[in-house]
Design a protein around this motif. Structure first.
Motif, PDB file in Angstrom:
ATOM      1  N   GLU A 115      20.963  10.753   0.265  1.00 11.66           N
ATOM      2  CA  GLU A 115      20.554  10.457   1.639  1.00 11.66           C
ATOM      3  C   GLU A 115      19.104  10.913   1.883  1.00 11.66           C
ATOM      4  OE1 GLU A 115      23.264  12.058   0.728  1.00 11.66           O
ATOM      5  OE2 GLU A 115      24.932  10.810   1.386  1.00 11.66           O
ATOM      6  N   GLY A 116      18.767  12.103   1.364  1.00 13.97           N
ATOM      7  CA  GLY A 116      17.405  12.616   1.521  1.00 13.97           C
ATOM      8  C   GLY A 116      16.398  11.738   0.800  1.00 13.97           C
ATOM      9  N   VAL A 171      15.673   8.589   2.779  1.00 11.93           N
ATOM     10  CA  VAL A 171      14.726   8.820   3.888  1.00 11.93           C
ATOM     11  C   VAL A 171      13.298   8.805   3.354  1.00 11.93           C
ATOM     12  CG1 VAL A 171      13.904  10.517   5.563  1.00 11.93           C
ATOM     13  CG2 VAL A 171      16.363  10.088   5.332  1.00 11.93           C
ATOM     14  N   ALA A 196      12.183   5.251   2.446  1.00 14.63           N
ATOM     15  CA  ALA A 196      11.924   4.376   3.599  1.00 14.63           C
ATOM     16  C   ALA A 196      10.667   4.804   4.362  1.00 14.63           C
ATOM     17  CB  ALA A 196      13.132   4.380   4.526  1.00 14.63           C
ATOM     18  N   ALA A 197      10.443   6.102   4.494  1.00 13.74           N
ATOM     19  CA  ALA A 197       9.344   6.572   5.349  1.00 13.74           C
ATOM     20  C   ALA A 197       8.046   6.812   4.589  1.00 13.74           C
ATOM     21  CB  ALA A 197       9.763   7.867   6.059  1.00 13.74           C
ATOM     22  N   LEU A 198       8.132   7.153   3.298  1.00 12.55           N
ATOM     23  CA  LEU A 198       6.935   7.549   2.548  1.00 12.55           C
ATOM     24  C   LEU A 198       6.598   6.597   1.401  1.00 12.55           C
ATOM     25  CD1 LEU A 198       7.777  11.359   2.414  1.00 12.55           C
ATOM     26  CD2 LEU A 198       6.096  10.266   3.896  1.00 12.55           C
ATOM     27  N   GLY A 213       7.428  16.024   2.208  1.00 12.31           N
ATOM     28  CA  GLY A 213       6.346  16.311   3.152  1.00 12.31           C
ATOM     29  C   GLY A 213       5.949  15.054   3.902  1.00 12.31           C
ATOM     30  N   TYR A 214       4.637  14.891   4.098  1.00 12.49           N
ATOM     31  CA  TYR A 214       4.135  13.770   4.895  1.00 12.49           C
ATOM     32  C   TYR A 214       3.145  12.919   4.100  1.00 12.49           C
ATOM     33  CZ  TYR A 214       6.257  16.355   8.677  1.00 12.49           C
ATOM     34  OH  TYR A 214       7.164  17.011   9.466  1.00 12.49           O
ATOM     35  N   THR A 215       3.047  13.146   2.800  1.00 12.56           N
ATOM     36  CA  THR A 215       2.090  12.411   1.985  1.00 12.56           C
ATOM     37  C   THR A 215       2.720  11.116   1.489  1.00 12.56           C
ATOM     38  OG1 THR A 215       1.101  14.499   1.302  1.00 12.56           O
ATOM     39  CG2 THR A 215       0.560  12.550  -0.009  1.00 12.56           C
ATOM     40  N   THR A 216       2.186   9.992   1.963  1.00 13.82           N
ATOM     41  CA  THR A 216       2.724   8.694   1.569  1.00 13.82           C
ATOM     42  C   THR A 216       2.231   8.326   0.168  1.00 13.82           C
ATOM     43  OG1 THR A 216       0.839   7.506   2.465  1.00 13.82           O
ATOM     44  CG2 THR A 216       2.669   7.936   3.977  1.00 13.82           C
ATOM     45  N   VAL A 228      13.797   6.904  10.691  1.00 14.80           N
ATOM     46  CA  VAL A 228      14.666   6.652   9.535  1.00 14.80           C
ATOM     47  C   VAL A 228      15.830   7.639   9.549  1.00 14.80           C
ATOM     48  CG1 VAL A 228      14.798   6.784   7.010  1.00 14.80           C
ATOM     49  CG2 VAL A 228      12.861   5.636   8.102  1.00 14.80           C
ATOM     50  N   ARG A 264      -3.934  16.340  11.020  1.00 20.01           N
ATOM     51  CA  ARG A 264      -3.723  16.445   9.567  1.00 20.01           C
ATOM     52  C   ARG A 264      -5.030  16.051   8.904  1.00 20.01           C
ATOM     53  NH1 ARG A 264      -0.976  13.255   5.235  1.00 20.01           N
ATOM     54  NH2 ARG A 264       0.087  14.724   3.886  1.00 20.01           N
TER      55      ARG A 264
END
Lengths: 138, 117
Positions: free
Chosen positions: A25-26, A29, A32-34, A41-44, B71, B109
């Motif tokens: 599941e993680g 996520v 889909a988001a990165l 983290g937040y680095t795509t 998401v 950021r």
């Protein structure tokens, strides 16, 4: 005097977080988001590619991913540029995941993971050609 | 790092030149490590590296943060089963706080690229 080698509360909290990241599941996520289920983290994926360009590393170079978590973005940079990679962090769960990702990318011969505190790295001066550091403690 | 080697750093930090009150609010809305006494590029410079590039990635950060929140919300049932209700709610609240900090202009950021000369 005895030394307390137990993980700090902060490290334990991050251990739990990385257990979640390793779940299907993680990973979904992150995908889909990165843009990839290897990320945290937040680095795509696009930003990881931009980092590779800024670092200018290639085959024969050695990259340190400091506070690597699951090996992101270092493993992506190593895969796309051919550089060697060392991932360091404190949470063991994160590094187990990084090791899995390195194996999945067939980077075992040129990449390794190491439990190490960024404030006391076990390397001499001048070992690395580049260092990346993304969203540490976020 | 070898001479000529490069550092690329992506980090969430407080916006520059905030009042003490805004700084406190930013720290409460951002990740635990937010709250250094100087911007990341300044800390890198103090460490002896030559700063080559600084880029504000806040807009992309807001998009990514909102995407993660959405998401996770769309997979809420599965994630609650894996994480438990408390962790799920905390993680979603963290994203909401981060987005609020960005909206208020308190959090950003940044990408910092530096070189050891």
């Amino acid at each position: 005097m005895t030394q307390d080698n137990r993980p700090s509360a902060s490290t334990r909290s991050f251990e739990e977080k990385y257990v979640r990241f390793r779940s299907p599941e993680g990973r979904a996520v992150a995908r889909a988001a990165l843009g990839t289920d290897l990320a945290n983290g937040y680095t795509t994926k696009d930003q990881a590619a931009a980092l590779a360009g800024h670092l200018g590393v290639g085959t024969g170079d050695r990259l340190l991913d400091l506070g690597a978590g699951r090996g992101w973005p270092g493993s992506f940079i190593a895969e796309t540029t051919g550089c060697g990679l060392v991932c360091t962090d404190l949470p063991m769960e994160a590094l187990l995941s990084a090791q899995e990702n390195i194996g999945a990318l067939e980077l075992d011969a040129s990449a390794t993971v190491l439990v190490a505190d960024g404030r006391m790295l076990p390397f001499g001066d001048g070992v690395f050609d580049a260092v990346c550091h993304a969203d540490v403690l976020c | 790092m070898k001479p000529g080697g490069r550092l690329a750093l992506l980090t969430i930090e407080t916006a520059p030149d905030l009042s003490q009150r805004d700084q406190t609010q930013a720290a409460s809305l951002g990740p635990s490590a937010v709250g250094a006494d100087a911007p990341a590029h300044e800390l890198v410079r103090r460490a002896g590296l030559q700063v080559r590039h600084v880029e504000d990635l806040t807009a992309a950060f807001a998009t990514t943060c909102a995407a993660i929140w959405e998401v996770r919300r769309s997979a809420e049932r599965e994630l609650r089963a894996v994480e438990g209700d408390e962790v799920y709610d905390i993680e979603q609240a963290k994203k909401e706080h981060m987005l609020e900090g960005i909206r208020l202009g308190l959090l950003r950021r940044s990408l910092v690229v530096a070189e050891r000369v």
